[in-house]
Structure formats: C-alpha cells, structure tokens
Design a protein around this motif. Sequence first.
Motif, short mmCIF file in Angstrom:
data_model
loop_
_atom_site.label_atom_id
_atom_site.label_comp_id
_atom_site.label_asym_id
_atom_site.label_seq_id
_atom_site.Cartn_x
_atom_site.Cartn_y
_atom_site.Cartn_z
N VAL A 157 10.43 11.11 14.59
CA VAL A 157 10.71 12.19 15.54
C VAL A 157 11.75 11.72 16.56
N ASP A 158 12.52 12.69 17.08
CA ASP A 158 13.46 12.38 18.15
C ASP A 158 12.72 12.53 19.49
N LEU A 159 13.16 11.79 20.48
CA LEU A 159 12.57 11.91 21.82
C LEU A 159 13.61 12.39 22.83
N GLU A 160 13.14 12.88 23.97
CA GLU A 160 14.07 13.30 25.02
C GLU A 160 14.60 12.08 25.78
N GLU A 161 15.76 12.27 26.40
CA GLU A 161 16.37 11.20 27.21
C GLU A 161 15.39 10.67 28.27
N ILE A 162 14.67 11.60 28.90
CA ILE A 162 13.74 11.18 29.96
C ILE A 162 12.57 10.35 29.40
N ASP A 163 12.23 10.64 28.13
CA ASP A 163 11.20 9.83 27.47
C ASP A 163 11.68 8.40 27.34
N LEU A 164 12.94 8.27 26.96
CA LEU A 164 13.52 6.93 26.82
C LEU A 164 13.47 6.17 28.13
N ASP A 165 13.87 6.87 29.20
CA ASP A 165 13.90 6.23 30.51
C ASP A 165 12.51 5.82 30.97
N GLU A 166 11.56 6.74 30.82
CA GLU A 166 10.24 6.51 31.43
C GLU A 166 9.28 5.75 30.50
N TYR A 167 9.32 6.09 29.23
CA TYR A 167 8.37 5.47 28.30
C TYR A 167 8.92 4.16 27.73
N TYR A 204 0.89 -1.16 0.00
CA TYR A 204 0.00 0.00 0.00
C TYR A 204 0.92 1.21 0.00
N SER A 205 0.62 2.23 -0.77
CA SER A 205 1.52 3.39 -0.74
C SER A 205 1.29 4.07 0.60
N GLY A 206 2.23 3.95 1.45
CA GLY A 206 1.96 4.38 2.82
C GLY A 206 3.06 5.15 3.47
N LEU A 207 2.87 5.36 4.76
CA LEU A 207 3.81 6.14 5.55
C LEU A 207 4.05 5.38 6.85
N TRP A 208 5.29 5.39 7.29
CA TRP A 208 5.64 4.71 8.55
C TRP A 208 6.10 5.78 9.53
N PHE A 209 5.36 5.90 10.64
CA PHE A 209 5.64 6.96 11.61
C PHE A 209 6.10 6.36 12.93
N GLY A 210 7.10 7.02 13.55
CA GLY A 210 7.52 6.57 14.88
C GLY A 210 8.79 7.27 15.35
N TRP A 211 9.39 6.69 16.35
CA TRP A 211 10.60 7.27 16.94
C TRP A 211 11.82 6.98 16.05
N SER A 212 12.71 7.97 15.98
CA SER A 212 13.89 7.84 15.11
C SER A 212 14.97 6.96 15.72
N GLY A 213 14.89 6.73 17.05
CA GLY A 213 15.98 6.02 17.73
C GLY A 213 17.00 7.00 18.28
N GLU A 215 15.51 18.75 23.88
CA GLU A 215 14.13 19.19 24.10
C GLU A 215 13.24 18.75 22.95
N PHE A 216 12.10 18.15 23.26
CA PHE A 216 11.22 17.66 22.21
C PHE A 216 10.67 18.82 21.38
N THR A 217 10.81 18.72 20.04
CA THR A 217 10.31 19.79 19.17
C THR A 217 9.21 19.28 18.25
N GLY A 218 9.13 17.98 18.08
CA GLY A 218 8.14 17.43 17.15
C GLY A 218 8.57 17.60 15.70
N ARG A 254 2.68 13.08 22.60
CA ARG A 254 3.59 13.74 21.66
C ARG A 254 3.52 13.09 20.28
N PHE A 255 3.45 11.79 20.26
CA PHE A 255 3.31 11.09 18.98
C PHE A 255 2.03 11.57 18.28
N ALA A 256 0.94 11.62 19.03
CA ALA A 256 -0.35 12.00 18.44
C ALA A 256 -0.29 13.42 17.90
#
Length: 467
Positions: free
Chosen positions: A68-78, A36-45, A50-53, A114-116
């Motif tokens: 998108v990039d995430l903050e260090e604390i996002d990695l730890d907690e999420y 399907y011609s589509g799009l894949w969305f998620g964290w860049s790794g 600071e999260f900018t979106g 943030r993803f949403a």
Amino acid sequence: MSRLIVVSNRVNPPSDQGEESVGGLAMALAAALREYSGLWFGWSGKTTPEFTGQLNIQTAGGVTSATVDLEEIDLDEYYNGYANKTLWPLFHYRIDLAAFDRAFGEGYGRVNRRFAQTLAPLIEPGDVIWVHDYHLIPLARELRSLGVKNRIGFFLHIPWPAHQVMINLPRHRQLVEAMFDYDLVGFQTAEFQQAFEEYVLSEADGVLVSPGRLKGFGRLLEVGAFPIGLDAAAFAGMLETAKARRMHDLMTACTVFRHLIVGVDRLDYSKGLEERFVGFERFLTQNPDLRREVLMLQIAPVSRESVEAYQEIRTRLDALSGRINGEFADVDWAPFRYVNKNYRRDELAGIYRAARVGVVTPLRDGMNLVAKEFVAAQDPADPGVLVLSRFAGAARQMKQALLVNPNSPEEVADALKRALTMEKAERIDRWEALFEGVTREDVTAWRDNFVAALTGPRALQRPALVR
Ligand code: GDG
C-alpha cells in the motif's frame, strides 16, 4: 499451516532478474517466503495524496507481495518520526538523539491502524501472521480489534533496551501492553529477552510463569530468543559468480603487498563508524612499521537521509576520513578508502573474500549480518580475521572473533594489529568454529525455529487471559 503472511514496513523482494536488494531483513524474509507459499505485506515505498488502502499485488522472484502507498504525513510522523527518530535511537541507547513528539506517536498509531484495516480482509482462517520490527509493534492489537483470531508472532530485529532506558519513552506501558496481543514475541538474543521480561516484571505486575512464558497486564505471552542467521550457503555460492570474482581480483590487485581491512555498514550512528575511524587512526599512529602494509576500505551507503542525525554523522565521517588520509597519506599511497556507494551483494562477497580483516564494531546492534557475511565469504585455506563489537547481538554466538569494546580506540587498534599479525593456524582454527556456527544457525534455522514456536504444540491457545 495454510499460508505464512509476513508483514514488515518495507516490502522489497528480489526481482525476477535476481537483482539484489539491500538489507539483512529483506534477504532473510525473501528466503522465508519462498519456502512457505506466502504473502509479504507492507508499505510500497511510495506516497499518495490521500490514503486509499488500495493494494498492489505482484509476484516476483518467487514471492507474492501486497503493498500500500502511504501519505506524506505518514512518512514524516510514522516512519521518519516515531520509528526512526524515537524508537530507533532509544532502543540503541541514544536517548540524546531520541525525539519525543506527540504527533509522531499519533502517526505511528494511525499507520498501524491503516495497515491492519488493509491487511485484515486478506487473512484466511489458518493463516499464520509474522510481523517484523519496531515499526509495527501495535499491529496485532489493531488486528485483534478487527476480530482477527489467527496466530500472530512478532520479531524484533533491533535490541530491546534495559528497563531504565525503556522508561524514557512517554507511554511506554501502552506500547509494551500492545505486545501482549501477539502469541509469540521473539528477540535476537537471550539478553534482549531478559531485558523485556525485567520490564514486564517491574512495570506490569509480571510473573515469569515458566521459561519463555510471561504473564503481564493480566495476560499470558510466549517469548523467546531467535538469533537471525544468514542465507549462508547462497551467500558463499555467490563467490563463484563473475561479478564476485572480478571484484575479488580488483581488490587483490589494489592491495598487492598490503592487507585489506574491510567494513560494510549502512551509514548509521549505531554502527560505530566514527569510533572505528578513530580506532584505525590510533592503529596507524601506534604502528608506523605496519602503516604501509594496510588499506582500510569502509563501504557505507547512506540511509535515512531525511533524518537530521544521519546528515550530521555523515558530515563528521567526511571530515574524519579526510583527516586520516591528510595525516598519513603519501604521494603514492593512502591508508583509507571511504565510499558511500551501494554495491551488489555478489560484489560485496568478492570484497569480503579479498580482506584479511573484517571490522564490525557497532555501539549497539540487534544481530549484525555483516559479521556473518564476512565469515561465510572467507577462503578456508587462508581465512581473514573478524574483529567484532561486544555490543552486537552476533557477539553472543561468534565468540571466536576478536571481541572489542567499540568505544575504546586502544582496543580497536590492538585488535587490528593482532588480526593483521595472527598466524595462519590460529586464523584457521578461529574461522572454522565461526563458519560452523554461521552455517548451522542460518536463516532457515531462524525461520523454522520461529514458525515452529508460533504454531507448535507448546503454543498458547487464545484467548490468553489469566486473571
Ligand atoms: C537490522 C538490525 C539485524 C550494507 N551495505 C550494502 C549492503 N549492505 C547489507 C549488508 C547486510 C545488511 O545490509 C545490513 O544488515 P545488518 O544486520 O548489518 O544491519 P541493519 O540494516 O541495521 O539490520 C540488525 C538485521 O536487521 C537483521 O535482523 O542484524 O541488527 O539493525 O546484509 O550486507 N548490501 C548491498 N550493498 C551495500 O552497499 N547489496
């Protein structure tokens, strides 16, 4: 359907060089998006102070991705926190390893929000959104609160636990209620679907309106079982590559007059590696006559290294593999090879092909694609035997494997012996039935069944409110 938008925690499509990415999920999703011609969305790794979106949009290997990039604390907690220290152990019945920390729950909610917020502006009318796995359970709720009315489906790649296990999770009701913001929720097996239904029936005044249609929290939801499959033809095709052939020849050369037993798993406590090693040790103890006729190769690339439970199991496996070789090896021979290196997918295909036995013994597993890869890679004229845990989702489909309780060293040892001594005619019979299933219920069937259920005529119309 105009576009398929796939959302998963990590986005790792294959690159234009055809380099293979690790993980059953990654392979399955890339295959779906090419179709399907589509799009894949998620964290860049990657992390950012600071999260900018800010989105990074790329097209590679026929797949467009937005990350998108995430903050260090996002990695730890999420990611390391709620996803991998709370939900993963709990859903795999390791309540002893599950950490319940309020900050993890908050981080999980924050990243889903943030993803949403980042994804919502990319969504066009008619797009169908397919969210993957336990990292993103509340994503639909967040998207709905931003006014997204598109069809949204969710697929859980890991087990759904029994009701009595699930209620160990603080605020479990809140998490499950958020699932009713999807149009369709898919599980790997009917057993996991049933466990979910049972939870809703007893915790949320649920009613099973009709098969696959569940009322709970005053809402209506479609549920179903969609066992994930393999890109079977492509995987078997890899056997023709130079890398696969070379690896096959290499493994054949180092097992002259011996049979190769192979295991391939991410280094994870759910995969039953310790129990498997002990089962192999038992086999060696009980079968002195077969000892020198086997080599067991366990490939286990390390994963989630920053989570303590993973460091601990790694230490235990190092000790156990050393003990087995210490006990049984001779000057010219050792029974066990344990490697933490990551191999290319085509190389893995060559290794599976060279093996007489594939040993896949997770304590709990959503599906387990290694079992299917092993079958897809066998020589039809002289196939190997699959030893498979009863507690892998795959056991529901792969009934011609030798099914074992992975917690029982005796059962594992006996199954290894049976596999190694099985007549060719029986090996062929069993393999033919397994191969037929792996080819028929492949990744395309999985994807098409899910997307059809999400968009087809039976699909519920929003708003799905019944009071
Ligand atoms: C989750 C669920 C479900 C392993 N080592 C190497 C390597 N692998 C590949 C295997 C296989 C994949 O990783 C592992 O897939 P699994 O299905 O076994 O397990 P999880 O990673 O836990 O995946 C699981 C799956 O999602 C899909 O829904 O089946 O139940 O837990 O493909 O081959 N790949 C390469 N080098 C390695 O060294 N290239």
